[in-house]
Design an enzyme around this catalytic site. Sequence first.
Site, mmCIF file in Angstrom:
data_model
loop_
_atom_site.group_PDB
_atom_site.id
_atom_site.type_symbol
_atom_site.label_atom_id
_atom_site.label_comp_id
_atom_site.label_asym_id
_atom_site.label_seq_id
_atom_site.Cartn_x
_atom_site.Cartn_y
_atom_site.Cartn_z
ATOM 1 N N THR A 148 0.817 -1.206 0.000
ATOM 2 C CA THR A 148 0.000 0.000 0.000
ATOM 3 C C THR A 148 0.854 1.262 0.000
ATOM 4 O O THR A 148 1.998 1.241 0.476
ATOM 5 C CB THR A 148 -0.900 -0.008 1.265
ATOM 6 O OG1 THR A 148 -1.532 1.259 1.406
ATOM 7 C CG2 THR A 148 -0.095 -0.275 2.536
ATOM 8 N N ASP A 149 0.269 2.351 -0.471
ATOM 9 C CA ASP A 149 0.970 3.644 -0.396
ATOM 10 C C ASP A 149 1.027 4.181 1.035
ATOM 11 O O ASP A 149 1.787 5.110 1.326
ATOM 12 C CB ASP A 149 0.311 4.680 -1.324
ATOM 13 C CG ASP A 149 -1.160 4.963 -1.012
ATOM 14 O OD1 ASP A 149 -1.716 4.341 -0.078
ATOM 15 O OD2 ASP A 149 -1.751 5.819 -1.698
ATOM 16 N N GLU A 150 0.228 3.587 1.946
ATOM 17 C CA GLU A 150 0.189 4.117 3.317
ATOM 18 C C GLU A 150 1.507 3.923 4.049
ATOM 19 O O GLU A 150 1.748 4.576 5.069
ATOM 20 C CB GLU A 150 -0.964 3.480 4.106
ATOM 21 C CG GLU A 150 -2.296 3.771 3.476
ATOM 22 C CD GLU A 150 -3.484 3.628 4.428
ATOM 23 O OE1 GLU A 150 -3.276 3.472 5.638
ATOM 24 O OE2 GLU A 150 -4.621 3.684 3.936
ATOM 25 N N TYR A 173 -2.074 -0.394 11.021
ATOM 26 C CA TYR A 173 -2.188 -1.064 9.720
ATOM 27 C C TYR A 173 -0.966 -0.783 8.852
ATOM 28 O O TYR A 173 -0.297 -1.709 8.363
ATOM 29 C CB TYR A 173 -3.464 -0.609 8.989
ATOM 30 C CG TYR A 173 -3.449 -0.946 7.505
ATOM 31 C CD1 TYR A 173 -3.532 -2.264 7.061
ATOM 32 C CD2 TYR A 173 -3.334 0.069 6.537
ATOM 33 C CE1 TYR A 173 -3.495 -2.565 5.706
ATOM 34 C CE2 TYR A 173 -3.296 -0.230 5.185
ATOM 35 C CZ TYR A 173 -3.375 -1.546 4.771
ATOM 36 O OH TYR A 173 -3.330 -1.848 3.434
ATOM 37 N N LYS A 177 2.044 -3.267 7.434
ATOM 38 C CA LYS A 177 2.337 -3.457 6.000
ATOM 39 C C LYS A 177 3.783 -3.061 5.708
ATOM 40 O O LYS A 177 4.465 -3.717 4.913
ATOM 41 C CB LYS A 177 1.375 -2.635 5.132
ATOM 42 C CG LYS A 177 -0.061 -3.114 5.133
ATOM 43 C CD LYS A 177 -0.266 -4.501 4.542
ATOM 44 C CE LYS A 177 -0.062 -4.556 3.053
ATOM 45 N NZ LYS A 177 -0.456 -5.889 2.495
HETATM 46 P P1 NAD Z 1 -9.786 -7.284 2.124
HETATM 47 O O1 NAD Z 1 -9.813 -6.947 3.572
HETATM 48 O O2 NAD Z 1 -10.991 -6.997 1.296
HETATM 49 O O3 NAD Z 1 -9.469 -8.847 1.936
HETATM 50 C C1 NAD Z 1 -8.498 -9.503 2.700
HETATM 51 C C2 NAD Z 1 -8.660 -11.003 2.458
HETATM 52 O O4 NAD Z 1 -7.601 -11.681 3.172
HETATM 53 C C3 NAD Z 1 -9.973 -11.572 2.962
HETATM 54 O O5 NAD Z 1 -10.516 -12.446 1.998
HETATM 55 C C4 NAD Z 1 -9.583 -12.319 4.225
HETATM 56 O O6 NAD Z 1 -10.428 -13.419 4.506
HETATM 57 C C5 NAD Z 1 -8.168 -12.770 3.881
HETATM 58 N N1 NAD Z 1 -7.347 -13.006 5.071
HETATM 59 C C6 NAD Z 1 -7.192 -12.186 6.137
HETATM 60 N N2 NAD Z 1 -6.381 -12.760 7.042
HETATM 61 C C7 NAD Z 1 -5.990 -13.950 6.520
HETATM 62 C C8 NAD Z 1 -5.119 -14.997 6.974
HETATM 63 N N3 NAD Z 1 -4.502 -14.935 8.160
HETATM 64 N N4 NAD Z 1 -4.942 -16.070 6.184
HETATM 65 C C9 NAD Z 1 -5.576 -16.156 4.971
HETATM 66 N N5 NAD Z 1 -6.422 -15.212 4.508
HETATM 67 C C10 NAD Z 1 -6.612 -14.114 5.271
HETATM 68 O O7 NAD Z 1 -8.499 -6.578 1.534
HETATM 69 P P2 NAD Z 1 -8.314 -5.819 0.134
HETATM 70 O O8 NAD Z 1 -8.851 -4.459 0.247
HETATM 71 O O9 NAD Z 1 -8.749 -6.723 -0.953
HETATM 72 O O10 NAD Z 1 -6.711 -5.700 0.125
HETATM 73 C C11 NAD Z 1 -5.919 -6.783 -0.360
HETATM 74 C C12 NAD Z 1 -4.451 -6.427 -0.205
HETATM 75 O O11 NAD Z 1 -4.166 -5.238 -0.944
HETATM 76 C C13 NAD Z 1 -4.021 -6.138 1.227
HETATM 77 O O12 NAD Z 1 -2.735 -6.669 1.406
HETATM 78 C C14 NAD Z 1 -3.988 -4.621 1.311
HETATM 79 O O13 NAD Z 1 -3.031 -4.195 2.257
HETATM 80 C C15 NAD Z 1 -3.572 -4.271 -0.096
HETATM 81 N N6 NAD Z 1 -4.037 -2.953 -0.586
HETATM 82 C C16 NAD Z 1 -5.362 -2.619 -0.512
HETATM 83 C C17 NAD Z 1 -5.793 -1.411 -1.033
HETATM 84 C C18 NAD Z 1 -7.239 -1.009 -0.995
HETATM 85 O O14 NAD Z 1 -7.551 0.129 -1.346
HETATM 86 N N7 NAD Z 1 -8.167 -1.876 -0.619
HETATM 87 C C19 NAD Z 1 -4.857 -0.546 -1.610
HETATM 88 C C20 NAD Z 1 -3.508 -0.906 -1.650
HETATM 89 C C21 NAD Z 1 -3.115 -2.136 -1.147
HETATM 90 O O1 DAU Z 2 -4.207 3.939 0.400
HETATM 91 C C1 DAU Z 2 -4.409 2.563 0.309
HETATM 92 C C2 DAU Z 2 -5.276 2.094 1.464
HETATM 93 O O2 DAU Z 2 -6.605 2.530 1.178
HETATM 94 C C3 DAU Z 2 -5.233 0.596 1.670
HETATM 95 O O3 DAU Z 2 -3.936 0.213 2.025
HETATM 96 C C4 DAU Z 2 -6.218 0.183 2.765
HETATM 97 O O4 DAU Z 2 -6.252 -1.232 2.877
HETATM 98 C C5 DAU Z 2 -7.605 0.676 2.380
HETATM 99 O O5 DAU Z 2 -8.511 0.389 3.408
HETATM 100 C C6 DAU Z 2 -7.585 2.188 2.130
HETATM 101 O O6 DAU Z 2 -7.321 2.896 3.368
HETATM 102 P P1 DAU Z 2 -8.106 4.233 3.765
HETATM 103 O O7 DAU Z 2 -8.074 4.398 5.216
HETATM 104 O O8 DAU Z 2 -7.641 5.368 2.918
HETATM 105 O O9 DAU Z 2 -9.593 3.823 3.227
HETATM 106 P P2 DAU Z 2 -11.040 4.081 3.885
HETATM 107 O O10 DAU Z 2 -12.037 3.703 2.826
HETATM 108 O O11 DAU Z 2 -11.174 3.477 5.222
HETATM 109 O O12 DAU Z 2 -11.072 5.660 4.057
HETATM 110 C C7 DAU Z 2 -10.891 6.532 2.948
HETATM 111 C C8 DAU Z 2 -10.913 7.948 3.481
HETATM 112 O O13 DAU Z 2 -12.244 8.246 3.918
HETATM 113 C C9 DAU Z 2 -10.025 8.159 4.705
HETATM 114 O O14 DAU Z 2 -9.462 9.467 4.624
HETATM 115 C C10 DAU Z 2 -10.973 8.065 5.870
HETATM 116 C C11 DAU Z 2 -12.285 8.582 5.298
HETATM 117 N N1 DAU Z 2 -13.518 7.978 5.862
HETATM 118 C C12 DAU Z 2 -13.611 6.632 5.902
HETATM 119 C C13 DAU Z 2 -14.745 6.028 6.376
HETATM 120 C C14 DAU Z 2 -14.855 4.523 6.469
HETATM 121 C C15 DAU Z 2 -14.568 8.794 6.214
HETATM 122 O O15 DAU Z 2 -14.488 10.036 6.149
HETATM 123 N N2 DAU Z 2 -15.726 8.196 6.679
HETATM 124 C C16 DAU Z 2 -15.843 6.841 6.790
HETATM 125 O O16 DAU Z 2 -16.905 6.354 7.250
#
Ligand code: NAD
Ligand code: DAU
Length: 377
Positions: A148-150, A173, A177
Amino acid sequence: MKGETTLAKNGEIRRVLVTGGCGFIGANFVRLVLNSRPDWQVVNLDKLTYAGNLQSLADVAAHPGYRFVRGDICDQELVESLFGEHGIDTVVHFAAESHVDRSITGPDAFIRTNIFGTFTLLETARKAWLGEKGREGGAQARFLHVSTDEVFGSLGATGYFTETTCYDPRSPYSASKASSDHLARAYFHTYGLPVLITNCSNNYGPYQFPEKLIPLVINNALQGRPLPVYGDGGNVRDWLYVLDHCEAIIRVLEQGGVGESYNIGGHNERKNLEVVELLCDILDRRVGFLPSGQPRRSLITFVRDRLGHDRRYAIDAGKIDRELGWTPRMSFSEGMEQTVAWYLENRPWLESVIDGSYREYYRNMYGGNEISDEEKQ
Ligand code: NAD
Ligand code: DAU
């Protein structure tokens, strides 16, 4: 050697272990691979935590190139047996605890899965691919760690994250990561494990769990419930359509240099409030105003800010563009339209997540083995 490019080409057989394939990005990735890489065999290892949803892959469950295994990436015995049984030569590692708010209230699972789970996978891949004597096998093996970019922390009003930006994670988180990224990089430098890392911005699109901003707002707005905006709504995220991310991952797998990392972003910086307002307007246009006659923007409610809330993320995705020829294809306005349309057309998926019945799907498909209370967390 760093930068060595992969031997794999479209058309070559790959035996891919996808971890976390029942999550949001993983499910989109598995479907894309099965539909676009007919020679790849996919084993999806997923624990089915609250974020794992087997229904998200119901349409490909019977695909001959696909096998689902329910299990934990921290279970070394299981992971080793999957490498042996399936001759795994490629790992695409998505499995993680992914929600920042949950990491603030309960970091334990983040440390376990994101750090120890990644370590378990790296260690198993090292033993399977490099053996006792070093590089004796796995010439075309690849371990792609999805990150992630975080990990780069928070930006001010200007600037972008590049691949050389110093790590500065600020939530449990992102710290977990960052730790997993460091482990992955260490396995490349120390053992020569063929690791690639991607650091991506915020994804949106179909099958996202409605705890994340965009599906949460869509769901609440449909139900006429408050739309919680943290702080002043001025925090900025760089939004990327999930299938663009999945295509980038395939590109990195097939053409990326081992030991390299690639930033992936959408060139779509938006303030949170703008995103929420846009969703309200799209829904008003598609389904009409609220029963009260009010537009959905009237539901916007400013709430207490997230602890340690990062102000701005923005990705410089120049390296993957220059070196691998990848840029996002979906515009933000079109992606948001398609996403809202998907949630409207897939109300049963959304409703089953909201009412919890999606957890029954595993038992109905695979029988007996109930999901324990611990796993329901
Ligand atoms: P998600 O939370 O939707 O899915 C996570 C999946 O991992 C689920 O299916 C869960 O059951 C499985 N899981 C969790 N713990 C586990 C374990 N111990 N063993 C096996 N499976 C397990 O996540 P996502 O949003 O699809 O993100 C996927 C990956 O991409 C993550 O590594 C996250 O850090 C990264 N990522 C997400 C975003 C985003 O915006 N969602 C952006 C950048 C990177
Ligand atoms: O940047 C990549 C990341 O993006 C991933 O690594 C994470 O797994 C993914 O969850 C996401 O993280 P964020 O914290 O940015 O996503 P989230 O959707 O939780 O929140 C997006 C923005 O919106 C953040 O600034 C918080 C804000 N927010 C979020 C929620 C859930 C609100 O204002 N209200 C809300 O109810």
